[in-house]
Design a protein around this motif. Structure first.
Motif, PDB file in Angstrom:
ATOM      1  N   UNK A   1       0.703  -0.999   0.267  1.00 40.26           N
ATOM      2  CA  UNK A   1       0.083   0.257   0.003  1.00 40.26           C
ATOM      3  C   UNK A   1       1.136   1.155  -0.120  1.00 40.26           C
ATOM      4  N   UNK A   2       0.737   2.177  -0.845  1.00 40.77           N
ATOM      5  CA  UNK A   2       1.290   3.705  -1.074  1.00 40.77           C
ATOM      6  C   UNK A   2       0.402   4.936  -0.574  1.00 40.77           C
ATOM      7  N   UNK A   3       1.369   5.437   0.371  1.00 38.51           N
ATOM      8  CA  UNK A   3       0.546   6.570   0.838  1.00 38.51           C
ATOM      9  C   UNK A   3       1.317   7.966   0.686  1.00 38.51           C
ATOM     10  N   UNK A   4       1.020   9.113  -0.207  1.00 33.50           N
ATOM     11  CA  UNK A   4       1.242  10.215  -0.438  1.00 33.50           C
ATOM     12  C   UNK A   4       2.529  11.157   0.045  1.00 33.50           C
ATOM     13  N   UNK A   5       2.053  11.364   1.765  1.00 37.39           N
ATOM     14  CA  UNK A   5       2.964  11.268   2.545  1.00 37.39           C
ATOM     15  C   UNK A   5       3.108  10.865   4.440  1.00 37.39           C
ATOM     16  N   UNK A   6       3.719  11.159   4.705  1.00 35.63           N
ATOM     17  CA  UNK A   6       4.381  10.772   6.256  1.00 35.63           C
ATOM     18  C   UNK A   6       5.246  11.360   7.225  1.00 35.63           C
ATOM     19  N   UNK A   7       4.530  11.868   7.658  1.00 41.20           N
ATOM     20  CA  UNK A   7       5.437  12.144   8.895  1.00 41.20           C
ATOM     21  C   UNK A   7       6.925  12.595   9.533  1.00 41.20           C
TER      22      UNK A   7
END
Length: 505
Positions: A377-383
């Motif tokens: 699973x891909x996500x566009x942003x993470x802190x």
């Protein structure tokens, strides 16, 4: 011969005896419910009789424990959907004659081995969830249950888990739940399936459109808004539905199956409008996020095949080292991230116009025992990574969190990992929504123990921060809706539960 004395009982004594006999019969609500439950056509009278006899012989502590749990069910009045009762309890009552042979291997705490329809939550897990269920009646029940645990010598969990350490799901010490991941109960339940729900997803940018695929080859499309309802049931596959994806406008569903076909469905009509035949099992499928005329499919023939959605013709192929078991696109559609049956993660560049594929990078598993990837699973942003991230889960319980390089397209760097208990099934994991990014990096995972677990990867210890209990079988699929207020989970027994998240500021 001396006369025998005549013993007369007062009316008070008679009333007390009658009351005692009634109490004996109704002391255990499970026994009382079983006695009222009519026998089904395939039930074994001998089995029913033995079960009732054993229920009468249960210890008093178990009776009190079940009393408390039935009170919990009474408190949570919304544990019903479409007029049907709780699915796991239904399965417990209507077990077939040969259920011992049909039952899958499970941990000692699962309902299959304990004979109960839901695991008994310990005092730690109950006190942990009290913040999200704030009714005064529920608190009274918790107090009663805690007293029972103390009297019976119940012990809290004492195992600890750290990042990159070996531990089972149930062995994690849990802290107080993050407010953003507290739940107020179950929103609805769909329990009409008789087989394992292999995959479920909410519609694209949708908060109430939900679909799930089943191992009997069917796809069910639901609406989870009030009142919850089944919209369409799509039949056509002859074997397990392995994956599916919604088109951008949620008008179509593309599904893959072990029957070696890819099918395109028109949701509004409930019809299959195209069948694409392959030579091997089709294992994962995705619409291109920008050009919905392109459809990417991973199969057991070690390939990713790109199809033209309108014509069904093959546009391009790329071959890998093993079966392609999971995949996901990045938000631009220029990259495909896929996992294979040996635990490797690949980055593949894709031309959004022509569908041409070219392999970019690979990340091979360091484990000596190669295990299939069940989630990518891909996500566009993470802190945590300060950029795009990728999540992967393998069947041996290895949960990996990668950062995706912006300079070198598709290059993956392992940021952290978590070793969970090995899985017998292709259990999936998911990123949690973005509402709590400032507090941690949360992952939600199903388990063989019939629980849904939440992990915070930013914590070196006490990584497990919450769990949801309610399924009666291993939890296979996980999905969040677009509004981030509902979490759907599916299990081996065919039940889909939609959990309602607590409101947050």
């Amino acid at each position: 011969m001396a006369e025998q004395p005549i013993v007369r009982s007062s009316s008070v004594d008679v009333d007390q005896k009658v009351k005692k006999n009634k109490d004996d019969v109704t002391a255990d609500p499970v026994v009382f419910s079983c006695m009222l439950q009519p026998s089904t056509s395939d039930s074994d009278p001998n089995y029913v009789g033995v079960r009732r006899l054993l229920l009468f012989r249960k210890a008093e502590s178990g009776v009190l424990r079940r009393k408390v749990y039935f009170v919990l069910i009474w408190v949570l009045k919304d544990w019903r959907c479409n007029g049907k009762g709780y699915a796991a309890y239904r399965n417990y009552i209507n077990r077939p004659r040969n259920w011992e042979n049909l039952h899958i291997p499970s941990h000692s705490s699962t309902p299959g081995n304990s004979g109960r329809w839901i695991t008994s939550p310990g005092p730690l897990s109950l006190s942990f969830e009290v913040d999200s269920w704030s009714t005064s009646r529920f608190k009274d029940v918790l107090h009663l249950f805690s007293l029972q645990e103390v009297q019976s010598g119940g012990q809290a969990l004492s195992h600890h888990t750290s990042v990159s350490s070996n531990a089972s799901d149930s062995g994690h010490s849990r802290r107080k739940a993050d407010a953003a991941y507290s739940f107020v109960g179950m929103h609805c339940i769909f329990d009409q399936c008789k087989a394992m729900v292999t995959v479920l997803k909410f519609g694209h940018m949708s908060s109430d459109l939900l679909a799930y695929g089943v191992s009997d080859g069917t796809l069910t499309v639901c609406n989870v808004s009030e009142p919850p309802s089944i919209v369409k049931k799509l039949t056509g596959h002859s074997k397990d539905v392995t994956d599916f994806d919604f088109s951008l406008n949620n008008q179509y569903i593309a599904s893959s199956s072990l029957d070696k076909t890819v099918r395109i469905w028109d949701i509004s009509k409930g019809l299959c409008i195209r069948v694409i035949y392959g030579v091997s099992s089709q294992l994962c499928i995705r619409f291109h996020p920008v050009n919905n005329n392109l459809l990417s499919v991973g199969n057991a023939d070690k390939e990713i095949t790109v199809f033209n959605f309108s014509t069904g013709r093959v546009v391009n192929k790329s071959t890998f080292g093993s079966e392609v078991t999971a995949m996901d696109h990045d938000h631009t559609g220029q990259l495909i991230f896929c996992g294979d049956a040996l635990g490797c993660i690949y980055s593949v560049q894709m031309n959004s116009h022509t569908g041409t594929l070219s392999r970019s990078h690979s990340n091979r598993s360091s484990s000596s025992r190669k295990s299939p990837v069940t989630t990518v699973q891909y996500r566009t942003f993470s802190l945590l990574a300060r950029g795009p991230v990728l999540l992967s889960l393998t069947r041996d319980g290895s949960l990996s969190f990668f950062s995706v390089s912006l300079e070198i397209q598709g290059y993956l760097t392992l940021r952290c990992s978590l070793k969970l208990a090995p899985r017998l099934h292709s259990i999936r994991a998911s990123f949690c929504p973005l509402l709590s990014l400032e507090k941690g990096e949360y992952i939600v995972v199903g388990s063989e123990e019939a629980n849904v677990y939440f992990y915070d990867l930013t914590r070196p210890r006490h990584t497990c921060v919450n769990k949801l209990q309610g399924h009666g079988y291993p939890v296979i699929g996980i999905a969040w809706n677009h509004g981030e207020n509902l979490l759907a989970s599916s299990d081996f027994g065919g039940t889909v539960i939609v959990w309602k998240r607590a409101k947050t500021n």
